[in-house]
Structures are given as structure tokens and as C-alpha cells.
Scaffold this motif. Sequence first.
Motif, short mmCIF file in Angstrom:
data_model
loop_
_atom_site.label_atom_id
_atom_site.label_comp_id
_atom_site.label_asym_id
_atom_site.label_seq_id
_atom_site.Cartn_x
_atom_site.Cartn_y
_atom_site.Cartn_z
N THR A 107 -75.61 -1.67 75.44
CA THR A 107 -76.27 -0.22 75.75
C THR A 107 -76.70 0.04 77.12
OG1 THR A 107 -77.13 -0.38 73.66
CG2 THR A 107 -78.34 1.34 74.89
N ASP A 108 -77.11 -1.06 77.96
CA ASP A 108 -77.72 -0.94 79.30
C ASP A 108 -76.33 -0.57 80.23
OD1 ASP A 108 -78.76 -0.89 81.81
OD2 ASP A 108 -79.51 -2.77 81.49
N THR A 109 -76.18 0.61 80.77
CA THR A 109 -75.07 0.50 81.59
C THR A 109 -75.31 0.90 83.15
OG1 THR A 109 -75.01 3.01 81.46
CG2 THR A 109 -73.71 1.37 79.91
N LYS A 110 -76.69 0.55 83.45
CA LYS A 110 -76.96 0.89 84.70
C LYS A 110 -76.61 0.12 85.71
CE LYS A 110 -81.22 1.95 87.48
NZ LYS A 110 -82.81 1.81 87.50
N SER A 135 -65.52 3.12 77.52
CA SER A 135 -64.61 4.29 78.02
C SER A 135 -65.43 5.68 77.79
CB SER A 135 -63.30 4.20 77.58
OG SER A 135 -62.42 3.13 78.38
N TYR A 136 -66.60 5.57 77.53
CA TYR A 136 -67.34 6.51 77.17
C TYR A 136 -67.82 7.33 78.47
CZ TYR A 136 -70.78 10.09 74.77
OH TYR A 136 -71.65 11.02 74.44
N ARG A 137 -67.32 8.43 78.91
CA ARG A 137 -67.86 9.18 80.09
C ARG A 137 -67.84 7.97 81.34
NH1 ARG A 137 -72.75 12.84 77.63
NH2 ARG A 137 -71.51 13.80 76.21
N ASN A 138 -66.56 7.19 81.36
CA ASN A 138 -66.81 6.27 82.29
C ASN A 138 -65.26 6.22 83.01
OD1 ASN A 138 -67.24 3.96 83.92
ND2 ASN A 138 -66.25 2.61 82.21
N PRO A 139 -65.06 6.98 84.10
CA PRO A 139 -63.67 7.02 84.62
C PRO A 139 -63.19 5.56 85.06
CG PRO A 139 -64.95 8.83 85.47
CD PRO A 139 -65.87 8.07 84.80
N TYR A 141 -58.93 3.80 85.59
CA TYR A 141 -57.36 3.91 85.64
C TYR A 141 -56.87 4.08 84.24
CZ TYR A 141 -57.68 -1.23 86.01
OH TYR A 141 -57.76 -2.54 85.89
N ALA A 142 -56.09 4.98 84.01
CA ALA A 142 -55.80 5.52 82.46
C ALA A 142 -55.06 4.38 81.67
CB ALA A 142 -54.78 6.58 82.51
N ASN A 143 -54.21 3.38 82.51
CA ASN A 143 -53.89 2.50 81.63
C ASN A 143 -54.87 0.98 81.51
OD1 ASN A 143 -53.37 1.65 84.32
ND2 ASN A 143 -51.19 1.14 84.07
N GLY A 144 -55.95 1.00 81.94
CA GLY A 144 -56.96 0.36 81.82
C GLY A 144 -58.14 0.57 81.08
N GLN A 145 -58.24 1.78 80.52
CA GLN A 145 -59.34 2.32 79.36
C GLN A 145 -59.11 1.54 78.23
OE1 GLN A 145 -57.85 6.52 79.84
NE2 GLN A 145 -58.83 6.48 77.65
N ALA A 146 -60.26 1.72 77.35
CA ALA A 146 -60.20 1.33 75.97
C ALA A 146 -58.86 1.93 75.23
CB ALA A 146 -61.60 1.73 75.37
N GLY A 147 -58.20 1.37 74.45
CA GLY A 147 -57.28 1.66 73.72
C GLY A 147 -55.97 1.72 74.50
N SER A 148 -56.00 1.19 75.66
CA SER A 148 -54.59 0.93 76.62
C SER A 148 -54.08 -0.60 76.33
CB SER A 148 -54.84 1.01 78.07
OG SER A 148 -55.80 -0.05 78.59
N ALA A 153 -49.69 0.85 79.20
CA ALA A 153 -49.53 2.03 78.31
C ALA A 153 -51.09 2.68 78.13
CB ALA A 153 -48.83 1.73 76.98
N MET A 154 -51.26 3.87 78.66
CA MET A 154 -52.58 4.31 78.26
C MET A 154 -52.61 4.86 77.13
SD MET A 154 -52.02 7.89 80.26
CE MET A 154 -53.20 9.04 79.56
N PRO A 155 -53.60 5.01 76.37
CA PRO A 155 -53.72 5.48 74.90
C PRO A 155 -53.71 7.03 74.95
CG PRO A 155 -55.97 5.35 76.09
CD PRO A 155 -54.99 4.59 76.90
N ARG A 156 -53.29 7.50 73.75
CA ARG A 156 -52.78 8.82 73.76
C ARG A 156 -53.95 9.91 73.79
NH1 ARG A 156 -47.82 9.52 70.44
NH2 ARG A 156 -48.65 11.58 69.62
N VAL A 157 -55.33 9.40 73.42
CA VAL A 157 -56.51 10.21 73.51
C VAL A 157 -57.65 8.88 73.96
CG1 VAL A 157 -55.81 12.11 72.19
CG2 VAL A 157 -56.93 10.12 71.09
N ASN A 158 -58.64 9.67 74.14
CA ASN A 158 -59.73 8.70 74.51
C ASN A 158 -60.74 8.86 73.13
OD1 ASN A 158 -62.33 7.39 75.16
ND2 ASN A 158 -62.17 8.19 77.30
N ALA A 159 -60.93 7.72 72.47
CA ALA A 159 -61.55 7.85 70.96
C ALA A 159 -62.81 7.18 71.33
CB ALA A 159 -60.86 7.63 70.02
N ALA A 160 -63.21 6.63 72.54
CA ALA A 160 -64.52 5.93 72.48
C ALA A 160 -65.71 6.57 72.15
CB ALA A 160 -64.74 5.42 73.84
#
Length: 244
Positions: A107-110, A135-139, A141-148, A153-160
Motif C-alpha cells: 500500500t505504501d508507495t511513497k 501498474s496502477y497510475r504508475n508509468p 515501459y509498456a513491456n515491463g508493466q503488470a501483465g507483460s 510482449a506488453m499486455p492488451r490492456v492495463n487491468a491493474a
Amino acid sequence: MTRFLMMAMGALAVMPAFAQADPERDPAKTEVWAPVADVATPPGAAPSDAIVLFDGRDVSAWEAEQGGRVPWTVADGAMTVVPGSKGIRTRQRFCDIQLHVEWRTPTDTKGFDGQNRGNSGIFLQELYELQVLDSYRNPTYANGQAGSIYKQAMPRVNAARAPGQWQAYDIIWKAPRFSAGGGLTSPARITVLHNGVLVQDDTVLAGKTEYIGAPSYSSHGCAPLYLQEHASKVSYRNIWVREL
């Protein structure tokens, strides 16, 4: 002959063959009655034919990256990464599987962003990483986000979901195949639902996960599942697998 009777006889003459007594058009000829499929009770927790890898208490299916006791904490039905302790892997080896994993980022993202925020990973056969990340409001690289499929391969959508909320991956994994001489005959393929949303659709992998450089294959057999320690207190629960 009445007009009605003539019409009825004409209709009978043009009836399709399958509606007449033709044994070659018997629908039963294409019905398969044996073998009978095993019964698998849908989740609840895990299907009745699943191998439960973590039920919230028992970590006996796992070992430390270098062997020995699991170094992560277990409390309140979850197993949580201890930063600096390295990853863990299953004692059992797997090839083609259906895998269910639930995970939660801190929860703590600071002070944390990008790849430093809730980073972990699920490695199929210890070599191919499905990224775990906040990956919730956390930019990043696309092929390194959740679901990649990390760096491939980047995910089809960000479902975080938001940090601190439980999330789920449902995975269909088809292991790569190699010839007797070690050549690749069939690449690995993966389908992933993230929180019930399709994010990888029969994605073909170019090889094992690499942080630097292009992926490639080298011959191997069935291998453990591996959960990555990446300096973040990511938690896991309700992990089960079905061999396919």
C-alpha cells in the motif's frame, strides 16, 4: 388424390437426407462417449483436480532459490517477499499447465515509482517471466508493466487494481518443445487473464526472459515455477496449478 395429400408427398420427397432413415447420416456416429472426462469442481478455492501450491499456511511445496527453507514470511493467509532474501521455487517441475496466482503489492508507495514499485515476477519453467508490478497510475515501459511478458510482449490492456488490493492471474502455459538434438520445434505460448481481463492471448514467446539483449531458446525440460524477489514486499496467496 387431394391437393393436400399431393403437397405432403412432395414435401417428403425433398426432405434432407439426415431426416430420413439413412444409417450413414446417423448423428450418433459422431458422438464420443468414451473416455469420459474427469470431474473437476470449479473454484471456490481450487478445482478438485488441482495441485495446491499455497493455501495460506503450508509452504511445503516450495523451497528457497538455492534450496532449503522458504525465507519469506507467512501470515494472515499470505506469503510475503522478504527483501534481500532471493526468490522461491516449487519443488515440483512442470511443463504445460493452468496456473492461478493471487498477488498484492504494498500500500505504501511513497518514494517508489516505475519498476521500483511493487516489483516481482512469476517465472514459468524458471525462465519465462510474467511481470508482477504495481501498474496502477504508475508509468513505466509498456513491456515491463503488470501483465507483460517481461521485455517481450506488453499486455492488451492495463487491468491493474490499486496498491494494497488483491489481484489475480489465470494463466495457460504451453511449454516449448525441443528436438532430440536440442533444436526448437515449438515455441512457448501463454494466455493470461489479469483480474478476469484477457491481457495475453496465445502469445508466442521469442525465448527466455532477458533483462539486457534479445531473448533466445536453449533446450530444457520441465522445470519449477519461480517467484521473484525484487526488493519489494509483494504478497502471494491461493496458488494452484493443473497439469495439462
